[in-house]
Design an enzyme around this catalytic site. Structure first.
Site, PDB file in Angstrom:
ATOM      1  N   CYS A 130      29.800  52.632  35.262  1.00 57.14           N
ATOM      2  CA  CYS A 130      29.334  53.740  35.470  1.00 57.14           C
ATOM      3  C   CYS A 130      30.374  55.113  35.025  1.00 57.14           C
ATOM      4  O   CYS A 130      31.534  54.728  35.465  1.00 57.14           O
ATOM      5  CB  CYS A 130      29.120  54.298  36.790  1.00 57.14           C
ATOM      6  SG  CYS A 130      28.787  56.078  37.185  1.00 57.14           S
ATOM      7  N   CYS A 162      31.908  57.545  37.174  1.00 57.75           N
ATOM      8  CA  CYS A 162      32.333  56.833  38.201  1.00 57.75           C
ATOM      9  C   CYS A 162      34.047  56.712  37.928  1.00 57.75           C
ATOM     10  O   CYS A 162      34.634  56.837  38.553  1.00 57.75           O
ATOM     11  CB  CYS A 162      31.887  55.460  38.681  1.00 57.75           C
ATOM     12  SG  CYS A 162      30.082  55.706  39.301  1.00 57.75           S
TER      13      CYS A 162
END
Length: 106
Positions: free
Chosen positions: A27, A30
């Site tokens: 991600c 993230c």
């Protein structure tokens, strides 16, 4: 119950507040959270413990807290959710949220 899940539950059930970053290695947003969390940790010190939980490796924990998207940040104290948000939050915002949800200790 796995040892890992028990350890996670023990972590979020303590007196010390815990900010959990549910993330995934694949991600992009993230990955943006890592320096933000480091900055937040410097600003709040020992007031809050910050931990990262990989949703792919800890599906039970992610499922228990209905984490549908990553990153999802959840602030716990004594096992209760004080605040939660999905998406990237800037450090100053996280510090404000922590200060609003956790009373100052003398």
């Amino acid at each position: 119950m796995s040892t890992q899940a028990k350890t996670f539950n023990e972590l979020i059930s303590g007196d010390q507040p815990v900010l959990v970053d549910f993330f995934a290695t694949w991600c992009g947003p993230c990955q943006m959270m890592q320096p933000i969390l480091q900055d937040t940790a410097k600003q709040v010190g020992d007031k809050v413990k910050i931990i990262k939980v990989d949703v792919d490796k800890n599906q039970l924990a992610a499922s228990n807290f209905q984490v549908r998207g990553v990153p999802t940040l959840i602030l716990f104290q004594k096992g209760k959710v004080l605040w939660r948000q999905s998406g990237v939050e800037p450090a100053h915002q996280l510090v404000n949220i922590i200060n609003q949800n956790i009373p100052q200790t003398v």
